[in-house]
Motif scaffolding. Structure first.
Motif, PDB file in Angstrom:
ATOM      1  N   LYS A  74      -2.146  -2.494  -5.945  1.00  0.00           N
ATOM      2  CA  LYS A  74      -1.498  -2.391  -7.256  1.00  0.00           C
ATOM      3  C   LYS A  74      -2.526  -2.096  -8.347  1.00  0.00           C
ATOM      4  CE  LYS A  74       2.686  -3.143  -8.848  1.00  0.00           C
ATOM      5  NZ  LYS A  74       3.842  -2.721  -8.072  1.00  0.00           N
TER       6      LYS A  74
ATOM      7  N   GLN B  25       0.842  -1.209   0.000  1.00  0.00           N
ATOM      8  CA  GLN B  25       0.000   0.000   0.000  1.00  0.00           C
ATOM      9  C   GLN B  25       0.874   1.256   0.000  1.00  0.00           C
ATOM     10  OE1 GLN B  25      -2.233  -1.709   3.379  1.00  0.00           O
ATOM     11  NE2 GLN B  25      -3.896  -0.413   2.716  1.00  0.00           N
TER      12      GLN B  25
ATOM     13  N   THR C 293      -5.373  -0.490  -8.025  1.00  0.00           N
ATOM     14  CA  THR C 293      -5.769   0.924  -7.899  1.00  0.00           C
ATOM     15  C   THR C 293      -4.675   1.813  -8.480  1.00  0.00           C
ATOM     16  OG1 THR C 293      -6.907   0.337  -5.864  1.00  0.00           O
ATOM     17  CG2 THR C 293      -6.569   2.682  -6.283  1.00  0.00           C
ATOM     18  N   GLU C 294      -3.442   1.457  -8.167  1.00  0.00           N
ATOM     19  CA  GLU C 294      -2.309   2.239  -8.687  1.00  0.00           C
ATOM     20  C   GLU C 294      -2.290   2.223 -10.220  1.00  0.00           C
ATOM     21  OE1 GLU C 294       1.562   0.747  -7.540  1.00  0.00           O
ATOM     22  OE2 GLU C 294       2.461   1.970  -9.115  1.00  0.00           O
TER      23      GLU C 294
ATOM     24  N   ILE D 238      -6.681   2.987  -2.004  1.00  0.00           N
ATOM     25  CA  ILE D 238      -5.480   2.277  -1.533  1.00  0.00           C
ATOM     26  C   ILE D 238      -5.558   2.117  -0.003  1.00  0.00           C
ATOM     27  CG2 ILE D 238      -2.968   2.452  -1.218  1.00  0.00           C
ATOM     28  CD1 ILE D 238      -2.844   3.657  -4.054  1.00  0.00           C
TER      29      ILE D 238
ATOM     30  N   SER E 149      -7.907   7.796  -5.463  1.00  0.00           N
ATOM     31  CA  SER E 149      -6.954   6.682  -5.527  1.00  0.00           C
ATOM     32  C   SER E 149      -6.346   6.411  -4.147  1.00  0.00           C
ATOM     33  CB  SER E 149      -5.845   6.982  -6.541  1.00  0.00           C
ATOM     34  OG  SER E 149      -6.410   7.235  -7.810  1.00  0.00           O
TER      35      SER E 149
ATOM     36  N   ARG F 136       4.218   5.997  -5.112  1.00  0.00           N
ATOM     37  CA  ARG F 136       4.398   6.185  -6.562  1.00  0.00           C
ATOM     38  C   ARG F 136       3.364   7.159  -7.128  1.00  0.00           C
ATOM     39  NH1 ARG F 136       6.718   0.783  -7.140  1.00  0.00           N
ATOM     40  NH2 ARG F 136       4.661   0.015  -6.623  1.00  0.00           N
ATOM     41  N   ILE F 137       2.137   7.069  -6.665  1.00  0.00           N
ATOM     42  CA  ILE F 137       1.136   7.968  -7.257  1.00  0.00           C
ATOM     43  C   ILE F 137       1.303   9.409  -6.776  1.00  0.00           C
ATOM     44  CG2 ILE F 137      -0.496   6.062  -7.692  1.00  0.00           C
ATOM     45  CD1 ILE F 137      -2.349   7.235  -5.640  1.00  0.00           C
TER      46      ILE F 137
ATOM     47  N   SER G 120       2.614   1.757  -3.459  1.00  0.00           N
ATOM     48  CA  SER G 120       1.683   2.220  -4.484  1.00  0.00           C
ATOM     49  C   SER G 120       1.304   3.680  -4.257  1.00  0.00           C
ATOM     50  CB  SER G 120       0.413   1.356  -4.513  1.00  0.00           C
ATOM     51  OG  SER G 120       0.699   0.093  -5.082  1.00  0.00           O
ATOM     52  N   ALA G 121       1.020   4.013  -3.007  1.00  0.00           N
ATOM     53  CA  ALA G 121       0.632   5.392  -2.689  1.00  0.00           C
ATOM     54  C   ALA G 121       1.794   6.351  -2.938  1.00  0.00           C
ATOM     55  CB  ALA G 121       0.166   5.472  -1.236  1.00  0.00           C
TER      56      ALA G 121
END
Ligand SMILES: [Zn+2]
Length: 238
Positions: free
Chosen positions: A131, A88, A133-134, A123, A119, A94-95, A91-92
Protein backbone atom coordinates in the motif's frame (compact mmCIF):
# COMPACT_ATOMS: atom_id res chain seq x y z
CA UNK A 1 6.57 -3.72 -43.07
CA UNK A 2 9.62 -4.54 -40.88
CA UNK A 3 9.12 -5.66 -37.30
CA UNK A 4 9.40 -3.11 -34.54
CA UNK A 5 11.19 -4.04 -31.30
CA UNK A 6 9.59 -2.55 -28.19
CA UNK A 7 10.04 -2.87 -24.44
CA UNK A 8 6.74 -2.99 -22.63
CA UNK A 9 4.71 -3.82 -19.54
CA UNK A 10 1.41 -5.64 -20.02
CA UNK A 11 -1.30 -3.57 -18.34
CA UNK A 12 -4.39 -5.50 -19.33
CA UNK A 13 -5.23 -8.77 -21.02
CA UNK A 14 -8.50 -9.56 -22.76
CA UNK A 15 -9.37 -12.91 -24.29
CA UNK A 16 -10.28 -12.65 -27.94
CA UNK A 17 -11.71 -15.16 -30.38
CA UNK A 18 -10.90 -18.79 -29.70
CA UNK A 19 -7.26 -18.65 -28.77
CA UNK A 20 -6.06 -15.05 -29.03
CA UNK A 21 -5.46 -12.35 -26.48
CA UNK A 22 -5.55 -8.59 -26.81
CA UNK A 23 -2.84 -6.90 -24.75
CA UNK A 24 -2.82 -3.29 -23.64
CA UNK A 25 0.84 -2.53 -23.16
CA UNK A 26 2.74 0.47 -21.88
CA UNK A 27 5.76 0.51 -24.16
CA UNK A 28 8.82 2.53 -23.42
CA UNK A 29 9.23 3.59 -27.03
CA UNK A 30 5.65 4.27 -28.14
CA UNK A 31 3.56 4.80 -25.01
CA UNK A 32 0.25 2.94 -24.78
CA UNK A 33 -0.32 0.37 -27.52
CA UNK A 34 -2.78 -2.44 -28.17
CA UNK A 35 -1.32 -5.64 -29.55
CA UNK A 36 -2.97 -8.87 -30.61
CA UNK A 37 -1.19 -12.00 -29.38
CA UNK A 38 -2.52 -14.55 -31.83
CA UNK A 39 -2.84 -18.08 -30.55
CA UNK A 40 -1.42 -17.10 -27.17
CA UNK A 41 -4.05 -19.14 -25.28
CA UNK A 42 -2.92 -22.34 -26.93
CA UNK A 43 -0.89 -24.42 -24.46
CA UNK A 44 2.25 -24.49 -26.57
CA UNK A 45 2.21 -20.87 -27.73
CA UNK A 46 5.52 -19.05 -27.48
CA UNK A 47 3.57 -15.86 -26.76
CA UNK A 48 1.75 -17.28 -23.72
CA UNK A 49 4.33 -16.42 -21.06
CA UNK A 50 4.49 -12.77 -22.06
CA UNK A 51 0.73 -12.41 -22.46
CA UNK A 52 -0.09 -12.01 -18.77
CA UNK A 53 -0.77 -8.90 -16.72
CA UNK A 54 2.25 -7.08 -15.17
CA UNK A 55 4.82 -8.87 -17.37
CA UNK A 56 7.71 -6.80 -18.65
CA UNK A 57 9.50 -7.91 -21.76
CA UNK A 58 10.85 -7.27 -25.19
CA UNK A 59 8.34 -7.63 -27.98
CA UNK A 60 8.59 -7.80 -31.69
CA UNK A 61 5.49 -6.39 -33.30
CA UNK A 62 4.36 -5.87 -36.84
CA UNK A 63 1.63 -3.69 -38.16
CA UNK A 64 -1.11 -4.98 -40.46
CA UNK A 65 -3.94 -2.78 -41.62
CA UNK A 66 -3.23 -0.36 -38.80
CA UNK A 67 -3.26 -3.08 -36.13
CA UNK A 68 -0.30 -4.32 -34.14
CA UNK A 69 0.40 -8.02 -33.89
CA UNK A 70 2.86 -9.67 -31.58
CA UNK A 71 5.25 -11.83 -33.55
CA UNK A 72 7.60 -12.78 -30.71
CA UNK A 73 8.21 -11.81 -27.09
CA UNK A 74 10.87 -12.44 -24.47
CA UNK A 75 9.89 -12.14 -20.81
CA UNK A 76 12.45 -10.05 -18.94
CA UNK A 77 10.53 -9.88 -15.66
CA UNK A 78 7.25 -11.60 -14.84
CA UNK A 79 6.78 -9.89 -11.43
CA UNK A 80 5.21 -13.20 -10.51
CA UNK A 81 5.30 -12.63 -6.76
CA UNK A 82 2.76 -9.82 -7.11
CA UNK A 83 0.24 -12.67 -7.06
CA UNK A 84 1.40 -13.93 -3.67
CA UNK A 85 -1.07 -11.83 -1.72
CA UNK A 86 -4.36 -10.14 -2.39
CA UNK A 87 -2.95 -6.82 -1.11
CA UNK A 88 -0.06 -6.92 -3.57
CA UNK A 89 -2.37 -7.87 -6.42
CA UNK A 90 -4.86 -5.10 -5.62
CA UNK A 91 -2.18 -2.42 -5.34
CA UNK A 92 -0.52 -3.51 -8.57
CA UNK A 93 -3.86 -3.67 -10.36
CA UNK A 94 -4.74 -0.13 -9.29
CA UNK A 95 -1.46 1.29 -10.51
CA UNK A 96 -1.57 -0.44 -13.90
CA UNK A 97 -5.18 0.69 -14.33
CA UNK A 98 -4.16 4.27 -13.57
CA UNK A 99 -1.18 4.06 -15.94
CA UNK A 100 -3.45 2.78 -18.71
CA UNK A 101 -5.92 5.59 -18.14
CA UNK A 102 -3.25 8.29 -18.17
CA UNK A 103 -0.83 7.09 -20.84
CA UNK A 104 -1.17 8.62 -24.26
CA UNK A 105 -1.49 6.32 -27.23
CA UNK A 106 1.62 6.06 -29.39
CA UNK A 107 3.48 8.77 -27.46
CA UNK A 108 6.43 7.70 -25.33
CA UNK A 109 6.41 8.79 -21.69
CA UNK A 110 9.64 7.60 -20.19
CA UNK A 111 8.96 9.02 -16.72
CA UNK A 112 5.66 7.17 -16.48
CA UNK A 113 7.23 3.96 -17.74
CA UNK A 114 10.08 4.12 -15.23
CA UNK A 115 7.74 4.99 -12.36
CA UNK A 116 5.46 2.06 -13.19
CA UNK A 117 8.34 -0.37 -13.62
CA UNK A 118 9.92 0.54 -10.27
CA UNK A 119 6.62 0.53 -8.43
CA UNK A 120 5.70 -2.95 -9.71
CA UNK A 121 9.16 -4.16 -8.82
CA UNK A 122 8.86 -2.90 -5.22
CA UNK A 123 5.32 -4.29 -4.87
CA UNK A 124 6.64 -7.66 -6.08
CA UNK A 125 9.90 -7.86 -4.16
CA UNK A 126 9.98 -5.08 -1.57
CA UNK A 127 9.66 -5.65 2.15
CA UNK A 128 7.49 -2.62 2.82
CA UNK A 129 3.68 -2.58 2.75
CA UNK A 130 2.49 -2.72 -0.89
CA UNK A 131 0.00 0.00 0.00
CA UNK A 132 2.86 2.39 0.80
CA UNK A 133 4.45 1.76 -2.60
CA UNK A 134 1.07 2.25 -4.23
CA UNK A 135 0.52 5.57 -2.43
CA UNK A 136 4.00 6.73 -3.39
CA UNK A 137 3.21 5.81 -7.00
CA UNK A 138 0.10 8.00 -6.94
CA UNK A 139 1.94 10.85 -5.21
CA UNK A 140 4.69 10.76 -7.83
CA UNK A 141 2.15 10.37 -10.62
CA UNK A 142 0.46 13.61 -9.53
CA UNK A 143 3.74 15.43 -9.68
CA UNK A 144 4.63 13.87 -13.02
CA UNK A 145 1.35 14.96 -14.57
CA UNK A 146 1.51 18.49 -13.21
CA UNK A 147 -1.12 17.98 -10.50
CA UNK A 148 1.09 18.08 -7.43
CA UNK A 149 -1.21 19.41 -4.70
CA UNK A 150 -0.22 22.55 -2.86
CA UNK A 151 0.42 21.54 0.76
CA UNK A 152 2.03 24.39 2.67
CA UNK A 153 -0.27 27.40 2.46
CA UNK A 154 -4.03 27.90 2.55
CA UNK A 155 -5.17 28.08 -1.07
CA UNK A 156 -7.83 30.61 -0.14
CA UNK A 157 -6.26 33.08 2.29
CA UNK A 158 -2.57 32.25 1.82
CA UNK A 159 -1.90 31.53 5.49
CA UNK A 160 1.14 29.38 6.29
CA UNK A 161 -0.21 26.05 7.57
CA UNK A 162 3.00 24.46 8.77
CA UNK A 163 2.33 25.20 12.43
CA UNK A 164 -1.15 23.65 12.34
CA UNK A 165 -1.97 20.16 13.50
CA UNK A 166 -4.93 19.65 11.23
CA UNK A 167 -6.00 21.38 8.02
CA UNK A 168 -8.51 20.74 5.24
CA UNK A 169 -7.89 19.34 1.77
CA UNK A 170 -9.80 20.39 -1.33
CA UNK A 171 -9.73 18.38 -4.57
CA UNK A 172 -11.18 21.22 -6.61
CA UNK A 173 -8.75 23.82 -5.27
CA UNK A 174 -5.86 21.34 -5.52
CA UNK A 175 -4.50 21.18 -2.00
CA UNK A 176 -4.63 22.42 1.56
CA UNK A 177 -6.96 25.02 2.99
CA UNK A 178 -7.03 26.40 6.53
CA UNK A 179 -9.68 25.37 9.04
CA UNK A 180 -11.44 28.73 8.78
CA UNK A 181 -11.62 28.83 4.96
CA UNK A 182 -12.38 25.19 4.30
CA UNK A 183 -14.95 23.84 6.76
CA UNK A 184 -16.72 22.00 3.92
CA UNK A 185 -13.62 19.99 2.96
CA UNK A 186 -12.15 16.86 4.54
CA UNK A 187 -9.89 17.17 7.58
CA UNK A 188 -6.34 15.92 7.33
CA UNK A 189 -3.37 16.08 9.69
CA UNK A 190 -0.35 18.10 8.59
CA UNK A 191 1.75 15.00 9.37
CA UNK A 192 -0.07 13.18 6.55
CA UNK A 193 0.43 16.09 4.17
CA UNK A 194 4.12 16.13 5.05
CA UNK A 195 4.33 12.42 4.17
CA UNK A 196 2.61 13.14 0.86
CA UNK A 197 4.98 16.01 0.14
CA UNK A 198 8.01 13.79 0.80
CA UNK A 199 6.71 10.99 -1.37
CA UNK A 200 6.32 13.37 -4.30
CA UNK A 201 9.97 14.35 -3.94
CA UNK A 202 11.77 11.07 -3.28
CA UNK A 203 13.95 9.51 -5.92
CA UNK A 204 12.40 6.54 -7.65
CA UNK A 205 15.10 4.25 -6.29
CA UNK A 206 13.90 5.13 -2.78
CA UNK A 207 10.40 3.71 -3.27
CA UNK A 208 11.35 0.56 -1.37
CA UNK A 209 12.09 2.64 1.71
CA UNK A 210 8.65 4.21 2.01
CA UNK A 211 7.13 3.10 5.30
CA UNK A 212 4.12 5.05 6.49
CA UNK A 213 2.79 5.07 10.06
CA UNK A 214 -0.62 3.39 10.18
CA UNK A 215 -2.44 6.64 11.06
CA UNK A 216 -0.90 8.40 8.04
CA UNK A 217 -1.70 5.53 5.69
CA UNK A 218 -5.28 5.50 6.91
CA UNK A 219 -5.72 9.19 6.09
CA UNK A 220 -3.76 9.14 2.88
CA UNK A 221 -5.60 6.27 1.18
CA UNK A 222 -8.98 8.02 0.80
CA UNK A 223 -7.37 11.43 0.25
CA UNK A 224 -5.09 10.29 -2.55
CA UNK A 225 -7.68 7.99 -4.16
CA UNK A 226 -10.30 10.77 -4.19
CA UNK A 227 -7.83 13.32 -5.52
CA UNK A 228 -6.59 10.94 -8.24
CA UNK A 229 -10.15 10.18 -9.33
CA UNK A 230 -11.01 13.87 -9.34
CA UNK A 231 -7.95 14.94 -11.33
CA UNK A 232 -8.00 12.15 -13.91
CA UNK A 233 -11.75 11.60 -14.02
CA UNK A 234 -11.81 7.85 -13.58
CA UNK A 235 -12.71 5.29 -10.92
CA UNK A 236 -10.11 3.33 -9.01
CA UNK A 237 -10.97 -0.18 -7.95
CA UNK A 238 -11.67 0.05 -4.19
ZN1 LIG B 1 -7.46 30.18 4.78
Amino acid sequence: MPNDVLNGIVLRVTDYRESDRILNVLSRERGLITVTARGSRKPKSKLAAFSTQFTFGEMEVNERAGKLQLSSAAVLESFYSIRESYEQLLSATRIVNAAEHIAARDIANDDLFVLLYHSLSVIAYGENDPKDTELAFFAKLMKLCGYAPSLTYCLKCGRDLRGEKEVRFSNSLGGSVCERCGSAFITVSTLTLEALRRMMLIDITELKRVRLPEAVRKELVPLLYDYTEYVFDFKLKR
